[in-house]
Design an enzyme around this catalytic site. Structure first.
Site, PDB file in Angstrom:
ATOM      1  N   SER A  59      20.031  76.986 -63.838  1.00  0.00           N
ATOM      2  CA  SER A  59      19.786  77.193 -62.126  1.00  0.00           C
ATOM      3  C   SER A  59      20.912  75.927 -61.850  1.00  0.00           C
ATOM      4  O   SER A  59      21.106  74.906 -62.550  1.00  0.00           O
ATOM      5  CB  SER A  59      18.380  77.136 -61.479  1.00  0.00           C
ATOM      6  OG  SER A  59      18.002  75.637 -62.264  1.00  0.00           O
ATOM      7  N   CYS A 111      22.758  86.395 -63.520  1.00  0.00           N
ATOM      8  CA  CYS A 111      23.536  85.622 -62.614  1.00  0.00           C
ATOM      9  C   CYS A 111      24.654  86.374 -61.987  1.00  0.00           C
ATOM     10  O   CYS A 111      25.102  85.962 -61.040  1.00  0.00           O
ATOM     11  CB  CYS A 111      23.914  84.254 -63.438  1.00  0.00           C
ATOM     12  SG  CYS A 111      25.043  84.990 -64.618  1.00  0.00           S
TER      13      CYS A 111
HETATM   14  P1  NAD Z   1      16.519  76.595 -65.560  1.00  0.00           P
HETATM   15  O1  NAD Z   1      17.554  75.943 -64.786  1.00  0.00           O
HETATM   16  O2  NAD Z   1      15.098  76.538 -64.972  1.00  0.00           O
HETATM   17  O3  NAD Z   1      16.231  76.453 -67.129  1.00  0.00           O
HETATM   18  C1  NAD Z   1      17.517  76.458 -67.865  1.00  0.00           C
HETATM   19  C2  NAD Z   1      17.288  75.580 -68.973  1.00  0.00           C
HETATM   20  O4  NAD Z   1      17.234  74.032 -68.617  1.00  0.00           O
HETATM   21  C3  NAD Z   1      16.078  75.587 -69.901  1.00  0.00           C
HETATM   22  O5  NAD Z   1      16.528  75.709 -71.298  1.00  0.00           O
HETATM   23  C4  NAD Z   1      15.084  74.906 -69.270  1.00  0.00           C
HETATM   24  O6  NAD Z   1      14.142  74.430 -70.415  1.00  0.00           O
HETATM   25  C5  NAD Z   1      15.883  73.575 -68.904  1.00  0.00           C
HETATM   26  N1  NAD Z   1      15.278  72.973 -68.016  1.00  0.00           N
HETATM   27  C6  NAD Z   1      14.527  73.463 -66.920  1.00  0.00           C
HETATM   28  N2  NAD Z   1      14.139  72.283 -65.939  1.00  0.00           N
HETATM   29  C7  NAD Z   1      14.637  71.267 -66.528  1.00  0.00           C
HETATM   30  C8  NAD Z   1      14.542  69.836 -65.961  1.00  0.00           C
HETATM   31  N3  NAD Z   1      13.869  69.535 -64.948  1.00  0.00           N
HETATM   32  N4  NAD Z   1      15.297  68.835 -66.693  1.00  0.00           N
HETATM   33  C9  NAD Z   1      16.150  69.306 -67.784  1.00  0.00           C
HETATM   34  N5  NAD Z   1      15.900  70.593 -68.508  1.00  0.00           N
HETATM   35  C10 NAD Z   1      15.144  71.639 -67.744  1.00  0.00           C
HETATM   36  O7  NAD Z   1      16.898  78.292 -65.601  1.00  0.00           O
HETATM   37  P2  NAD Z   1      16.302  79.557 -65.902  1.00  0.00           P
HETATM   38  O8  NAD Z   1      15.012  79.943 -64.838  1.00  0.00           O
HETATM   39  O9  NAD Z   1      15.899  79.435 -67.407  1.00  0.00           O
HETATM   40  O10 NAD Z   1      17.514  80.810 -65.627  1.00  0.00           O
HETATM   41  C11 NAD Z   1      17.674  81.344 -64.680  1.00  0.00           C
HETATM   42  C12 NAD Z   1      18.838  80.569 -63.809  1.00  0.00           C
HETATM   43  O11 NAD Z   1      19.950  80.435 -64.475  1.00  0.00           O
HETATM   44  C13 NAD Z   1      19.306  81.222 -62.324  1.00  0.00           C
HETATM   45  O12 NAD Z   1      19.739  80.279 -61.559  1.00  0.00           O
HETATM   46  C14 NAD Z   1      20.529  82.099 -62.798  1.00  0.00           C
HETATM   47  O13 NAD Z   1      21.322  82.361 -61.740  1.00  0.00           O
HETATM   48  C15 NAD Z   1      21.132  81.069 -63.848  1.00  0.00           C
HETATM   49  N6  NAD Z   1      22.136  81.554 -64.949  1.00  0.00           N
HETATM   50  C16 NAD Z   1      23.370  81.445 -64.745  1.00  0.00           C
HETATM   51  C17 NAD Z   1      24.386  82.085 -65.436  1.00  0.00           C
HETATM   52  C18 NAD Z   1      25.614  81.728 -65.188  1.00  0.00           C
HETATM   53  O14 NAD Z   1      26.633  82.115 -66.257  1.00  0.00           O
HETATM   54  N7  NAD Z   1      26.107  81.174 -64.304  1.00  0.00           N
HETATM   55  C19 NAD Z   1      23.867  82.791 -66.496  1.00  0.00           C
HETATM   56  C20 NAD Z   1      22.418  82.952 -66.599  1.00  0.00           C
HETATM   57  C21 NAD Z   1      21.591  82.512 -65.689  1.00  0.00           C
END
Ligand code: NAD
Length: 499
Positions: free
Chosen positions: A227, A282
């Site tokens: 995200s 995404c």
């Molecule tokens: P997220 O940001 O919650 O988590 C992603 C990763 O970050 C995970 O491994 C998680 O453990 C870690 N994380 C979560 N919170 C954290 C924090 N506070 N501090 C450090 N690390 C942390 O995302 P999600 O819910 O797993 O995935 C969905 C999101 O990913 C959506 O916003 C989607 O659009 C995005 N996404 C983007 C792409 C792209 O290519 N731009 C592709 C796939 C998904």
């Protein structure tokens, strides 16, 4: 069934002893099915030590020999694709055909990485000066880490590690704690493919594990997908700690529908792009911009029955077209967004809020939903919902539609539907978005091109996979050489230039 996932360090499972862990749920039933450990700083450090120890020899291994490991991994992946897809469906919830499709897109990056000797070829110029030659080469960075989201637990890691490892780096993967098993499955296949111990490691966990990776002095680069707030955090902290970082974030992808578009094709495309994987992509289209009210009315009339016919069910049922959302919390969040859209005055044309499936009452299902008359001030327009909710916005003309796309904070993907070549070309050339489709709703670049958005959908300079991936995971060295026959004796303090 209940299982515990382990870390994978130095070519073997490593049982965590931090005492911290999370639950893994089956989104189709809401049942708790497993446990995932949350690493602390020491366990992360153990993985970094394994990767650091493995690095010098792996970096020295000829690229063609590294490619053979990746080629073998590709073969193993092909023969295990259904098993891996089943793991993805079990923990993520997406329907099996979709899981197979996503693993296949990851496999394409593995195929691309098989060509790493060719991709690492440098440049050579003979006689840059009299008797002097110059050549450039791309060298690996060292230990690199990948931090990945829940929505593509196999594909997104495969955007990263085949190229990183092919380039001669050693790799630590920190997958999403919501669906962690796919990471261990690929780690085992990598080992079977002949990947030396310590070259590919998996560490599970939450913020503690991520922060330990970002702060670790022996990690040279971080590749992140998730995200936007976390992407920005990883980029800011990672670069401040001296690392190379690429951090891909969230999205709000608009499709612009011109009056001359083939409406049947458009609505078929939109249904797939908005509701596939329950909108948890995404590159999902979450906003349809109808150019003119006539297009808006026709769009709603055509979309409504198609959306109502989508079959929602568990991902393992071959008749299901759309599975559940990832967690109970996310289900509630999507519900709240739909409520907020109604409160803000949007017209809810298809309401997915009260979906209940017999036998799966505790699953995280949300029915496909469609809003009309959404405006740019509404939260459902501004924010990423990441669920099966499509918003139709009406624009008076093409200029207004493009302005909306350009002014949105996200810049991941967009598409235009039209039969007019001029309009399509104008749009593709000038729109402020990283990946653009012309009559293609989800323009995900193939493996040998590169994936990445603009604006707040990406932080950093290099997109993922393709030649950008090779650049991200290597550094350029340029060597200028001469041999004794070309060396004139004598001291010269002037700036070196070609004589
Ligand atoms: P997220 O940001 O919650 O988590 C992603 C990763 O970050 C995970 O491994 C998680 O453990 C870690 N994380 C979560 N919170 C954290 C924090 N506070 N501090 C450090 N690390 C942390 O995302 P999600 O819910 O797993 O995935 C969905 C999101 O990913 C959506 O916003 C989607 O659009 C995005 N996404 C983007 C792409 C792209 O290519 N731009 C592709 C796939 C998904």
């Amino acid at each position: 069934m209940s299982y515990t996932v382990n870390h994978w360090i130095n070519g073997a499972p490593r049982v965590s002893n931090t005492g911290r862990s999370g639950n893994i749920f089956d989104p189709a039933t809401g049942e708790k099915i497993g446990k995932v450990p949350y690493a602390d700083k020491n366990e992360v450090n153990e993985a970094v030590i394994a990767a650091s120890n493995a690095w010098p020899e792996w970096a020295r291994t000829p690229p063609a020999r590294r490619a053979r490991v990746i080629f073998k991994f590709k073969e193993l992946l092909e023969s295990n694709i259904n098993e891996l897809a089943k793991l993805v469906t079990r923990e993520h919830g997406k329907v099996l055909s979709d899981a197979v499709g996503s693993v296949t897109r990851g496999l394409e990056v593995v195929e691309f990485a098989c060509g790493i000797p060719n991709l690492l070829k440098g440049e050579f110029t003979e006689e840059v000066g009299t008797g002097i030659d110059s050549f450039s080469t791309r060298q690996p960075l060292g230990v690199v880490a990948g931090i990945t989201p829940f929505n593509f637990p196999a594909m997104v890691p495969m955007w990263m590690f085949p190229i990183a490892i092919g380039c001669g780096n050693t790799f630590i993967l920190k997958p999403s704690e919501k669906d962690p098993s796919a990471a261990n499955f690929v780690a085992e296949l990598m080992k079977e493919a002949g990947c030396p111990d310590g070259v590919f490691n998996v560490i599970h966990g939450d913020k503690v594990a991520v922060d330990s990776l970002i702060q670790h002095p022996s990690i040279a680069a971080i590749s992140f997908v998730g995200s936007t707030p976390i992407a920005q955090y990883i980029y800011t902290e990672g670069t401040a700690a001296g690392k190379r970082v690429q951090a891909l974030g969230g999205a709000k992808n608009h499709a612009v529908i011109m009056p001359d578009a083939d409406l049947e094709m458009v609505t078929d495309s939109l249904v797939g792009a908005a509701y596939g994987s329950a909108g948890e992509r995404c590159m999902a289209v979450s906003v349809a911009v109808a150019v003119g009210d006539k297009v808006g009315d026709a769009l709603i009339d055509s979309l409504k029955p198609k959306i109502q016919n989508i079959k929602v069910g568990p991902g393992t049922d071959p008749d299901s077209e759309m599975g559940p959302l990832i967690t109970k919390e996310h289900l509630q969040k999507v519900h709240d967004y739909v409520d907020s859209g109604i409160d803000a005055g949007a017209k809810l044309v298809v309401d997915g809020r009260d979906l209940s499936l017999q036998g799966y009452e505790n699953g995280y299902y949300f029915g496909p939903s469609l809003f009309d008359n959404v405006t740019t001030e509404m939260r459902i327009y501004k924010e990423e919902i990441f669920g099966p909710v499509l918003s139709v916005v009406r624009a008076d003309d093409y200029e207004t539609a493009v302005r909306m796309v350009n002014e949105h904070e996200f810049g991941n993907g967009t598409a235009i539907f039209t039969r007019d070549g001029d309009a399509a070309r104008e749009f593709a050339n000038n729109v402020n978005i990283g990946m653009v489709g012309v009559n293609v709703p989800i323009p995900v670049p193939v493996a040998y091109h590169s994936f990445g958005g603009w604006k707040r959908s990406m932080f950093g300079d290099h997109h993922m996979h393709g030649s950008e991936g090779v650049r991200f995971f290597t550094k350029l060295k340029t060597i200028t050489s001469r041999w004794p026959t070309g060396i004139r004796s004598g001291i010269d303090l002037s700036f070196p230039m070609m004589s």
